[in-house]
Design a protein around this motif. Structure first.
Motif, short mmCIF file in Angstrom:
data_model
loop_
_atom_site.label_atom_id
_atom_site.label_comp_id
_atom_site.label_asym_id
_atom_site.label_seq_id
_atom_site.Cartn_x
_atom_site.Cartn_y
_atom_site.Cartn_z
N CYS A 71 -3.17 3.96 18.46
CA CYS A 71 -4.15 4.45 19.44
C CYS A 71 -5.54 4.50 18.81
CB CYS A 71 -3.76 5.83 19.96
SG CYS A 71 -2.42 5.80 21.16
N GLY A 72 -6.49 3.91 19.49
CA GLY A 72 -7.86 3.85 18.99
C GLY A 72 -8.13 2.61 18.17
N GLY A 73 -7.11 1.80 17.91
CA GLY A 73 -7.28 0.60 17.09
C GLY A 73 -8.20 -0.43 17.73
N LEU A 74 -8.06 -0.63 19.04
CA LEU A 74 -8.93 -1.58 19.73
C LEU A 74 -10.38 -1.12 19.67
CD1 LEU A 74 -6.79 -2.44 22.89
CD2 LEU A 74 -6.83 -3.59 20.68
N ARG A 75 -10.59 0.18 19.90
CA ARG A 75 -11.95 0.73 19.82
C ARG A 75 -12.50 0.61 18.40
NH1 ARG A 75 -9.36 4.33 23.42
NH2 ARG A 75 -8.81 5.72 21.71
N ALA A 76 -11.64 0.81 17.40
CA ALA A 76 -12.08 0.70 16.01
C ALA A 76 -12.53 -0.72 15.69
CB ALA A 76 -10.96 1.13 15.06
N VAL A 77 -11.79 -1.72 16.16
CA VAL A 77 -12.19 -3.11 15.92
C VAL A 77 -13.51 -3.40 16.62
CG1 VAL A 77 -11.57 -5.53 16.32
CG2 VAL A 77 -9.84 -3.92 15.52
N ASN A 78 -13.67 -2.92 17.84
CA ASN A 78 -14.93 -3.10 18.56
C ASN A 78 -16.08 -2.45 17.80
OD1 ASN A 78 -16.96 -1.71 20.66
ND2 ASN A 78 -16.35 -3.74 21.40
N ASP A 79 -15.85 -1.25 17.31
CA ASP A 79 -16.89 -0.56 16.53
C ASP A 79 -17.23 -1.33 15.26
OD1 ASP A 79 -17.07 1.50 18.39
OD2 ASP A 79 -15.60 2.75 17.33
N LEU A 80 -16.24 -1.90 14.60
CA LEU A 80 -16.50 -2.68 13.39
C LEU A 80 -17.31 -3.93 13.70
CD1 LEU A 80 -13.08 -2.36 11.53
CD2 LEU A 80 -15.28 -1.36 10.84
N THR A 81 -17.05 -4.55 14.86
CA THR A 81 -17.83 -5.74 15.22
C THR A 81 -19.28 -5.38 15.52
OG1 THR A 81 -17.32 -5.67 17.59
CG2 THR A 81 -15.82 -6.94 16.16
N ASN A 82 -19.53 -4.13 15.83
CA ASN A 82 -20.90 -3.64 16.06
C ASN A 82 -21.47 -2.95 14.83
OD1 ASN A 82 -21.26 -4.43 18.85
ND2 ASN A 82 -19.70 -2.92 19.34
N LEU A 83 -20.76 -3.10 13.69
CA LEU A 83 -21.17 -2.53 12.41
C LEU A 83 -21.32 -1.01 12.45
CD1 LEU A 83 -23.77 -5.26 11.38
CD2 LEU A 83 -21.34 -5.13 10.80
N GLN A 84 -20.44 -0.36 13.19
CA GLN A 84 -20.43 1.10 13.30
C GLN A 84 -19.19 1.63 12.57
OE1 GLN A 84 -20.47 1.33 17.57
NE2 GLN A 84 -22.70 1.41 17.65
N LEU A 85 -19.29 1.71 11.25
CA LEU A 85 -18.14 2.06 10.41
C LEU A 85 -17.67 3.49 10.67
CD1 LEU A 85 -16.20 1.17 8.22
CD2 LEU A 85 -17.85 1.96 6.53
N VAL A 86 -18.59 4.42 10.83
CA VAL A 86 -18.20 5.82 11.06
C VAL A 86 -17.49 5.95 12.40
CG1 VAL A 86 -19.08 8.17 11.41
CG2 VAL A 86 -20.04 6.72 9.60
N ASP A 87 -17.99 5.29 13.43
CA ASP A 87 -17.33 5.33 14.73
C ASP A 87 -15.95 4.67 14.68
OD1 ASP A 87 -19.54 6.60 15.77
OD2 ASP A 87 -20.41 4.77 16.63
N ALA A 88 -15.84 3.59 13.92
CA ALA A 88 -14.54 2.92 13.77
C ALA A 88 -13.55 3.85 13.09
CB ALA A 88 -14.71 1.63 12.97
N ALA A 89 -13.98 4.53 12.04
CA ALA A 89 -13.09 5.47 11.34
C ALA A 89 -12.71 6.62 12.25
CB ALA A 89 -13.77 5.99 10.07
N SER A 90 -13.61 7.03 13.11
CA SER A 90 -13.32 8.10 14.06
C SER A 90 -12.29 7.64 15.10
CB SER A 90 -14.61 8.53 14.76
OG SER A 90 -14.33 9.49 15.75
N SER A 91 -12.31 6.37 15.46
CA SER A 91 -11.36 5.84 16.44
C SER A 91 -9.97 5.70 15.86
CB SER A 91 -11.84 4.49 16.98
OG SER A 91 -13.00 4.64 17.75
N ASN A 92 -9.88 5.12 14.65
CA ASN A 92 -8.57 4.97 14.00
C ASN A 92 -8.79 4.82 12.49
OD1 ASN A 92 -6.05 4.03 12.96
ND2 ASN A 92 -5.46 3.46 15.04
N LEU A 93 -8.75 5.95 11.80
CA LEU A 93 -8.99 5.98 10.37
C LEU A 93 -7.98 5.13 9.60
CD1 LEU A 93 -10.65 7.12 8.04
CD2 LEU A 93 -9.10 9.09 8.01
N LEU A 94 -6.73 5.15 10.03
CA LEU A 94 -5.69 4.39 9.33
C LEU A 94 -5.96 2.90 9.38
CD1 LEU A 94 -3.07 4.60 7.74
CD2 LEU A 94 -1.84 4.45 9.91
N LEU A 95 -6.38 2.38 10.51
CA LEU A 95 -6.69 0.96 10.63
C LEU A 95 -7.84 0.59 9.69
CD1 LEU A 95 -6.36 -1.81 12.08
CD2 LEU A 95 -8.19 -1.04 13.58
N VAL A 96 -8.90 1.39 9.70
CA VAL A 96 -10.05 1.10 8.85
C VAL A 96 -9.65 1.16 7.38
CG1 VAL A 96 -12.36 1.89 8.20
CG2 VAL A 96 -11.68 1.88 10.61
#
Length: 154
Positions: A71-96
């Motif tokens: 859960c949150g993995g898709l949002r984390a990938v989207n955040d990473l493509t927008n170079l938002q590392l903190v937001d990606a970690a907030s969406s799914n820390l394990l994936l990051v």
């Protein structure tokens, strides 16, 4: 006169002489994997999963009412493509956190195919890796679903 059935070559012998296929054939699978990951990443960048319902709902969340490890993995990938590392970690820390590990495994696999020598981890290493993965996923799932670990929930 009967002939003995042909037996496949011993794994050790093949590993010693290496994969004799042309390099381009050995690299087809890693190239296809990169292409699939790239296509999924572009799709997640173009169609924002932060918008409710754009990618459907998590079946685990719908059926059991809990946040699964994905859960949150898709949002984390989207955040990473927008170079938002903190937001990606907030969406799914394990994936990051898993990205460097996945990159290492992919690099070892690809390098082995490039050189014609397969990366063949020991059975013990594979067993420990599998057990570690199951334990980490279980702990992460429990933590993100209890009040003390609510900060891990997407």
């Amino acid at each position: 006169m009967t002939t003995a059935p042909a037996t496949p070559p011993d794994h050790r012998v093949v590993a010693e002489r290496g994969d004799v296929r042309p390099r381009w054939r050995r690299l087809m699978l890693p190239t296809a994997a990169v292409g699939a990951v790239a296509a999924a990443t572009v799709a997640l960048h173009v169609r924002d999963p932060h918008v409710q319902g754009t990618w459907g709902i998590c079946p685990t969340k719908a059926v059991f009412g809990i946040e699964c490890p994905g859960c949150g993995g898709l949002r984390a990938v989207n955040d990473l493509t927008n170079l938002q590392l903190v937001d990606a970690a907030s969406s799914n820390l394990l994936l990051v956190a898993a990205i460097p590990v996945l990159a290492y495994v992919f690099a070892r696999w690809s390098l082995g195919r490039w050189r014609g020598r397969s990366w063949d981890p020991s059975e013990r290493a594979m067993n420990w890796s599998g057990l570690t993965l199951v334990v980490v996923l279980a702990v992460f799932t429990v933590l993100r679903n209890v009040p003390a670990g609510a900060w891990l929930a997407p």
